[in-house]
Write a protein that holds these residues in place. Structure first.
Motif, PDB file in Angstrom:
ATOM      1  N   ARG A  69     -43.596 -37.635 -23.411  1.00 44.08           N
ATOM      2  CA  ARG A  69     -42.814 -38.291 -22.365  1.00 44.08           C
ATOM      3  C   ARG A  69     -43.764 -38.997 -21.421  1.00 44.08           C
ATOM      4  O   ARG A  69     -44.695 -38.380 -20.887  1.00 44.08           O
ATOM      5  CB  ARG A  69     -41.987 -37.277 -21.573  1.00 44.08           C
ATOM      6  N   ASP A  70     -43.506 -40.256 -21.208  1.00 45.55           N
ATOM      7  CA  ASP A  70     -44.308 -41.055 -20.272  1.00 45.55           C
ATOM      8  C   ASP A  70     -45.801 -40.916 -20.556  1.00 45.55           C
ATOM      9  O   ASP A  70     -46.613 -40.788 -19.629  1.00 45.55           O
ATOM     10  CB  ASP A  70     -43.999 -40.655 -18.817  1.00 45.55           C
ATOM     11  N   GLY A  71     -46.167 -40.893 -21.817  1.00 47.01           N
ATOM     12  CA  GLY A  71     -47.569 -40.825 -22.211  1.00 47.01           C
ATOM     13  C   GLY A  71     -48.171 -39.425 -22.182  1.00 47.01           C
ATOM     14  O   GLY A  71     -49.309 -39.226 -22.572  1.00 47.01           O
ATOM     15  N   ALA A  72     -47.437 -38.442 -21.697  1.00 51.70           N
ATOM     16  CA  ALA A  72     -47.942 -37.066 -21.650  1.00 51.70           C
ATOM     17  C   ALA A  72     -47.385 -36.278 -22.829  1.00 51.70           C
ATOM     18  O   ALA A  72     -46.230 -36.454 -23.228  1.00 51.70           O
ATOM     19  CB  ALA A  72     -47.525 -36.396 -20.344  1.00 51.70           C
ATOM     20  N   ARG A  73     -48.219 -35.417 -23.406  1.00 51.73           N
ATOM     21  CA  ARG A  73     -47.797 -34.577 -24.524  1.00 51.73           C
ATOM     22  C   ARG A  73     -47.526 -33.160 -24.037  1.00 51.73           C
ATOM     23  O   ARG A  73     -48.301 -32.607 -23.269  1.00 51.73           O
ATOM     24  CB  ARG A  73     -48.891 -34.540 -25.583  1.00 51.73           C
ATOM     25  N   ASP A  74     -46.435 -32.616 -24.485  1.00 52.51           N
ATOM     26  CA  ASP A  74     -46.068 -31.261 -24.116  1.00 52.51           C
ATOM     27  C   ASP A  74     -45.840 -30.471 -25.393  1.00 52.51           C
ATOM     28  O   ASP A  74     -44.939 -30.798 -26.167  1.00 52.51           O
ATOM     29  CB  ASP A  74     -44.801 -31.283 -23.254  1.00 52.51           C
ATOM     30  N   ASP A  75     -46.664 -29.461 -25.650  1.00 55.60           N
ATOM     31  CA  ASP A  75     -46.477 -28.599 -26.808  1.00 55.60           C
ATOM     32  C   ASP A  75     -45.514 -27.475 -26.430  1.00 55.60           C
ATOM     33  O   ASP A  75     -45.684 -26.813 -25.407  1.00 55.60           O
ATOM     34  CB  ASP A  75     -47.802 -27.989 -27.269  1.00 55.60           C
ATOM     35  N   GLN A  76     -44.525 -27.286 -27.265  1.00 52.88           N
ATOM     36  CA  GLN A  76     -43.516 -26.264 -27.024  1.00 52.88           C
ATOM     37  C   GLN A  76     -43.411 -25.352 -28.233  1.00 52.88           C
ATOM     38  O   GLN A  76     -43.575 -25.788 -29.364  1.00 52.88           O
ATOM     39  CB  GLN A  76     -42.146 -26.899 -26.779  1.00 52.88           C
ATOM     40  N   ILE A  77     -43.124 -24.087 -27.979  1.00 48.96           N
ATOM     41  CA  ILE A  77     -42.845 -23.147 -29.049  1.00 48.96           C
ATOM     42  C   ILE A  77     -41.439 -22.608 -28.803  1.00 48.96           C
ATOM     43  O   ILE A  77     -41.160 -22.029 -27.764  1.00 48.96           O
ATOM     44  CB  ILE A  77     -43.858 -21.986 -29.095  1.00 48.96           C
ATOM     45  N   LEU A  78     -40.567 -22.861 -29.759  1.00 51.03           N
ATOM     46  CA  LEU A  78     -39.190 -22.383 -29.683  1.00 51.03           C
ATOM     47  C   LEU A  78     -39.059 -21.168 -30.575  1.00 51.03           C
ATOM     48  O   LEU A  78     -39.517 -21.169 -31.715  1.00 51.03           O
ATOM     49  CB  LEU A  78     -38.222 -23.472 -30.140  1.00 51.03           C
TER      50      LEU A  78
END
Length: 160
Positions: A69-78
């Motif tokens: 989002r908006d050039g930022a990476r967010d790693d998520q674990i579901l």
């Protein structure tokens, strides 16, 4: 079993309860506690309640995803909780022991919104894919919300 019956050998549909719209081909009245209906080749249907599903061993599974989002990476674990689709189908009587024609059967899960997926018996019962297709009942330790649930189907082997 004729070809038509083989192609329509099983349909599995998730229900949101008594107020849910029926899935295509599932217009029969059902108990409000039935979460999922499995219809097998002979046309018989078995409604499964949460207590039926909970009789199966629960399977935790995690999914790692990256959201940009908006050039930022967010790693998520579901984290999900649920049951293997093939175990749910077996509970409903789909994989009948001793029938050699089961190998020609096709499973077509159909959601209340009409979305359909297709799996062959071989994919679910005789390949590694069968270990990665789940009927999901919870996410991150909580029951699915009304938008996603009460059940969802996830194939963790899918590439798209």
């Amino acid at each position: 079993m004729c070809l038509r019956d083989a192609l329509l050998a099983a349909a599995i549909t998730a229900h949101a309860g008594a107020f849910a719209l029926p899935c295509p081909g599932d217009t029969a009245p059902r108990d409000a506690e039935v979460l999922l209906t499995a219809q097998v080749a002979d046309g018989s249907a078995r409604g499964l309640k949460r207590s039926d599903l909970e009789s199966l061993p629960p399977r935790p599974v995690s999914l790692r995803r990256t959201v940009e989002r908006d050039g930022a990476r967010d790693d998520q674990i579901l984290s999900y909780g649920g049951w293997l689709l093939r175990d749910v189908l077996t509970l409903a009587g789909f994989d009948e022991a001793g029938r050699c024609d089961t190998r020609t059967w096709v499973v077509e899960p159909t959601a209340t919104d009409g979305y359909r997926a297709v799996f062959s018996w071989g994919e679910l019962y005789n390949s590694a894919l069968g270990e990665q297709v789940y009927v999901i009942g919870s996410q991150d330790g909580r029951a699915l919300d009304v938008t996603a649930g009460p059940l969802a189907l996830r194939s963790f082997a899918d590439q798209r």
